[in-house]
Design a protein around this motif. Structure first.
Motif, PDB file in Angstrom:
ATOM      1  N   ILE A 137     -18.164 -28.278 159.473  1.00  0.00           N
ATOM      2  CA  ILE A 137     -17.319 -28.704 160.588  1.00  0.00           C
ATOM      3  C   ILE A 137     -17.305 -27.635 161.681  1.00  0.00           C
ATOM      4  CG2 ILE A 137     -14.963 -29.304 161.267  1.00  0.00           C
ATOM      5  CD1 ILE A 137     -14.560 -30.420 158.429  1.00  0.00           C
ATOM      6  N   CYS A 138     -17.187 -26.385 161.268  1.00  0.00           N
ATOM      7  CA  CYS A 138     -17.182 -25.285 162.251  1.00  0.00           C
ATOM      8  C   CYS A 138     -18.538 -25.166 162.949  1.00  0.00           C
ATOM      9  CB  CYS A 138     -16.824 -23.960 161.569  1.00  0.00           C
ATOM     10  SG  CYS A 138     -15.072 -23.786 161.162  1.00  0.00           S
ATOM     11  N   ALA A 139     -19.621 -25.300 162.190  1.00  0.00           N
ATOM     12  CA  ALA A 139     -20.957 -25.198 162.778  1.00  0.00           C
ATOM     13  C   ALA A 139     -21.197 -26.308 163.793  1.00  0.00           C
ATOM     14  CB  ALA A 139     -22.012 -25.239 161.680  1.00  0.00           C
ATOM     15  N   ALA A 140     -20.637 -27.499 163.515  1.00  0.00           N
ATOM     16  CA  ALA A 140     -20.806 -28.625 164.437  1.00  0.00           C
ATOM     17  C   ALA A 140     -20.146 -28.337 165.784  1.00  0.00           C
ATOM     18  CB  ALA A 140     -20.210 -29.891 163.824  1.00  0.00           C
ATOM     19  N   TYR A 141     -19.138 -27.463 165.790  1.00  0.00           N
ATOM     20  CA  TYR A 141     -18.448 -27.136 167.042  1.00  0.00           C
ATOM     21  C   TYR A 141     -19.382 -26.466 168.040  1.00  0.00           C
ATOM     22  CZ  TYR A 141     -15.058 -25.178 170.313  1.00  0.00           C
ATOM     23  OH  TYR A 141     -14.369 -24.857 171.458  1.00  0.00           O
ATOM     24  N   LEU A 142     -20.388 -25.774 167.535  1.00  0.00           N
ATOM     25  CA  LEU A 142     -21.295 -25.044 168.425  1.00  0.00           C
ATOM     26  C   LEU A 142     -22.027 -25.967 169.398  1.00  0.00           C
ATOM     27  CD1 LEU A 142     -22.804 -22.463 165.903  1.00  0.00           C
ATOM     28  CD2 LEU A 142     -21.015 -22.083 167.609  1.00  0.00           C
ATOM     29  N   THR A 143     -22.067 -27.255 169.084  1.00  0.00           N
ATOM     30  CA  THR A 143     -22.719 -28.214 169.981  1.00  0.00           C
ATOM     31  C   THR A 143     -21.778 -28.677 171.099  1.00  0.00           C
ATOM     32  OG1 THR A 143     -22.070 -30.146 168.639  1.00  0.00           O
ATOM     33  CG2 THR A 143     -24.143 -29.041 168.070  1.00  0.00           C
ATOM     34  N   ARG A 144     -20.497 -28.311 171.007  1.00  0.00           N
ATOM     35  CA  ARG A 144     -19.522 -28.785 171.999  1.00  0.00           C
ATOM     36  C   ARG A 144     -18.623 -27.657 172.496  1.00  0.00           C
ATOM     37  NH1 ARG A 144     -14.789 -32.107 169.038  1.00  0.00           N
ATOM     38  NH2 ARG A 144     -13.681 -31.112 170.750  1.00  0.00           N
ATOM     39  N   SER A 145     -19.043 -26.421 172.303  1.00  0.00           N
ATOM     40  CA  SER A 145     -18.234 -25.275 172.707  1.00  0.00           C
ATOM     41  C   SER A 145     -17.971 -25.304 174.214  1.00  0.00           C
ATOM     42  CB  SER A 145     -18.920 -23.974 172.301  1.00  0.00           C
ATOM     43  OG  SER A 145     -20.251 -23.944 172.756  1.00  0.00           O
ATOM     44  N   LYS A 146     -16.857 -24.713 174.623  1.00  0.00           N
ATOM     45  CA  LYS A 146     -16.408 -24.802 176.005  1.00  0.00           C
ATOM     46  C   LYS A 146     -16.977 -23.711 176.904  1.00  0.00           C
ATOM     47  CE  LYS A 146     -11.968 -26.786 174.570  1.00  0.00           C
ATOM     48  NZ  LYS A 146     -10.496 -26.601 174.554  1.00  0.00           N
ATOM     49  N   SER A 147     -17.082 -22.488 176.391  1.00  0.00           N
ATOM     50  CA  SER A 147     -17.411 -21.365 177.263  1.00  0.00           C
ATOM     51  C   SER A 147     -18.771 -20.744 176.997  1.00  0.00           C
ATOM     52  CB  SER A 147     -16.327 -20.279 177.136  1.00  0.00           C
ATOM     53  OG  SER A 147     -16.205 -19.848 175.798  1.00  0.00           O
ATOM     54  N   PHE A 148     -19.532 -21.285 176.058  1.00  0.00           N
ATOM     55  CA  PHE A 148     -20.853 -20.723 175.764  1.00  0.00           C
ATOM     56  C   PHE A 148     -21.741 -21.802 175.154  1.00  0.00           C
ATOM     57  CE2 PHE A 148     -18.214 -20.133 172.023  1.00  0.00           C
ATOM     58  CZ  PHE A 148     -19.033 -20.543 170.987  1.00  0.00           C
ATOM     59  N   ARG A 149     -23.044 -21.536 175.172  1.00  0.00           N
ATOM     60  CA  ARG A 149     -24.010 -22.419 174.512  1.00  0.00           C
ATOM     61  C   ARG A 149     -24.936 -21.553 173.662  1.00  0.00           C
ATOM     62  NH1 ARG A 149     -20.911 -25.610 175.341  1.00  0.00           N
ATOM     63  NH2 ARG A 149     -20.983 -27.532 176.576  1.00  0.00           N
ATOM     64  N   ILE A 150     -25.014 -21.885 172.398  1.00  0.00           N
ATOM     65  CA  ILE A 150     -25.835 -21.121 171.462  1.00  0.00           C
ATOM     66  C   ILE A 150     -27.293 -21.553 171.556  1.00  0.00           C
ATOM     67  CG2 ILE A 150     -26.341 -20.823 168.998  1.00  0.00           C
ATOM     68  CD1 ILE A 150     -24.116 -19.088 169.831  1.00  0.00           C
ATOM     69  N   SER A 151     -28.205 -20.575 171.566  1.00  0.00           N
ATOM     70  CA  SER A 151     -29.639 -20.844 171.521  1.00  0.00           C
ATOM     71  C   SER A 151     -30.277 -19.836 170.565  1.00  0.00           C
ATOM     72  CB  SER A 151     -30.257 -20.705 172.917  1.00  0.00           C
ATOM     73  OG  SER A 151     -30.167 -19.357 173.371  1.00  0.00           O
ATOM     74  N   ARG A 152     -31.565 -19.941 170.384  1.00  0.00           N
ATOM     75  CA  ARG A 152     -32.258 -19.004 169.498  1.00  0.00           C
ATOM     76  C   ARG A 152     -32.100 -17.556 169.986  1.00  0.00           C
ATOM     77  NH1 ARG A 152     -38.342 -20.469 167.973  1.00  0.00           N
ATOM     78  NH2 ARG A 152     -37.161 -22.300 167.246  1.00  0.00           N
TER      79      ARG A 152
END
Length: 324
Positions: A209-224
């Motif tokens: 559930i927490c990992a899924a949040y990374l696809t909808r985060s408000k202030s950052f976007r995770i990439s490689r």
């Protein structure tokens, strides 16, 4: 990216309630993992099972401390960066923190599996509960990397302005643990191994559930690129998270010392070594509820304090810290 200006404009008391209440609930829910285990293990395995889970408790607290070392550090760094309106490196601080938390879990696995029963004896295992501690611990260890990442992400998610989401992730895992404990211990007759399997199942669901949040985060976007180690950013994160780590480390030291003393002096009492150890475990895990209320207030205030400190709105920082 979604604006977080409300952290610098909305009434401080209202903000604190918005962040602190879900945070307190999240931490109390996390206590259920341990408390529910004690209830069902006590009824299904007996006091030796309670004592065995207490032996593993310091190892899990070390893992919790490492996850907060990077999670609270990244959360504080995120909040300050938002206040300064310097958001370009937030994703890298988050990615580096997730990576280090995962590697910390791997390190715990390596040490715990390689040291084996010698480690368990060092932190309080007795001849009577050693086998149970081994069975319980060697299952709990396996989930350490993902459990640490989940807890790190929970801190980051709260700082990103979604404390209710973090609470929901904890709640989902806790519900599965509560359902899984009696099924695994009594229906499947897995004993203390069943309690461990139920715990790691709940942790894994919370992680997803927490990992899924990374696809909808408000202030950052995770990439490689976010996971490429950056010593400068990590130094900042660890400096901000050091207090959380030291707090958890002190709990580990106190718990291990108490375990060793209870085993030593309990052995010469009418109760033996394991009954005092089991009683101490139950009391410690109940006391966590009280402790986590205070921690939840502080953790709930952290995103607000960090943002306003970064924005140089020191009057709002003082307003949050002053007694009502």
């Amino acid at each position: 990216m979604q604006a977080s200006n409300y952290l610098g404009t909305e009434r401080a008391g209202k903000l604190l309630l918005k962040f602190a209440v879900p945070c307190i609930c999240s931490l109390i829910i996390s206590c259920l993992y341990n408390i529910v285990d004690q209830i069902f293990v006590g009824n299904g395995v007996g006091y030796l099972g309670n004592a065995a889970t207490g032996v593993i408790f310091p190892v899990t607290v070390i893992g919790w401390g490492l996850s907060l070392f990077f999670g609270d550090g990244a959360a504080a760094s995120l909040s300050v960066s938002l206040g300064k309106n310097e958001t370009e490196n937030i994703h890298r601080s988050v990615g580096n923190s997730i990576l280090c938390s995962f590697l910390g879990g791997v390190l715990i696995i390596l040490i715990s599996y390689c040291w084996g029963d010698g480690l368990l004896r060092l932190i309080g295992a007795t001849n009577a509960n050693l086998a149970l501690a081994h069975d319980y611990g060697f299952i709990i260890y396996a989930m350490m990397p993902l459990a640490l990442v989940q807890n790190t992400l929970a801190s980051i998610i709260r700082a990103d302005g979604s404390p209710k989401y973090a609470m929901g992730a904890m709640l989902g895992g806790a519900v599965l643990n509560i359902i899984g404990d009696p099924v695994a211990i009594f229906v499947l007759d897995l004993g203390i191994k069943g309690a461990a399997y139920a715990t790691i199942l709940g942790q894994f669901v919370s992680f997803l559930i927490c990992a899924a949040y990374l696809t909808r985060s408000k202030s950052f976007r995770i990439s490689r690129a976010s996971f490429r180690p950056d010593p400068v950013l990590l130094k900042q994160v660890m400096a901000l998270g050091a207090s959380s780590f030291l707090t958890q480390l002190s709990i580990v030291i106190i718990t291990v010392i108490n375990n060793v003393l209870l085993v030593k002096y309990g052995a010469v009492s009418a109760y033996g070594a394991d009954i005092p150890l089991a009683a101490f475990v139950v009391i410690m895990k109940l006391f966590q509820i009280v402790l986590n209320i205070a921690i939840g207030i502080a953790a709930g205030a952290q995103p607000i304090v960090g943002y306003n400190y970064g924005a140089r709105k020191y009057d709002r920082v003082r307003e949050l810290l002053e007694p009502v």
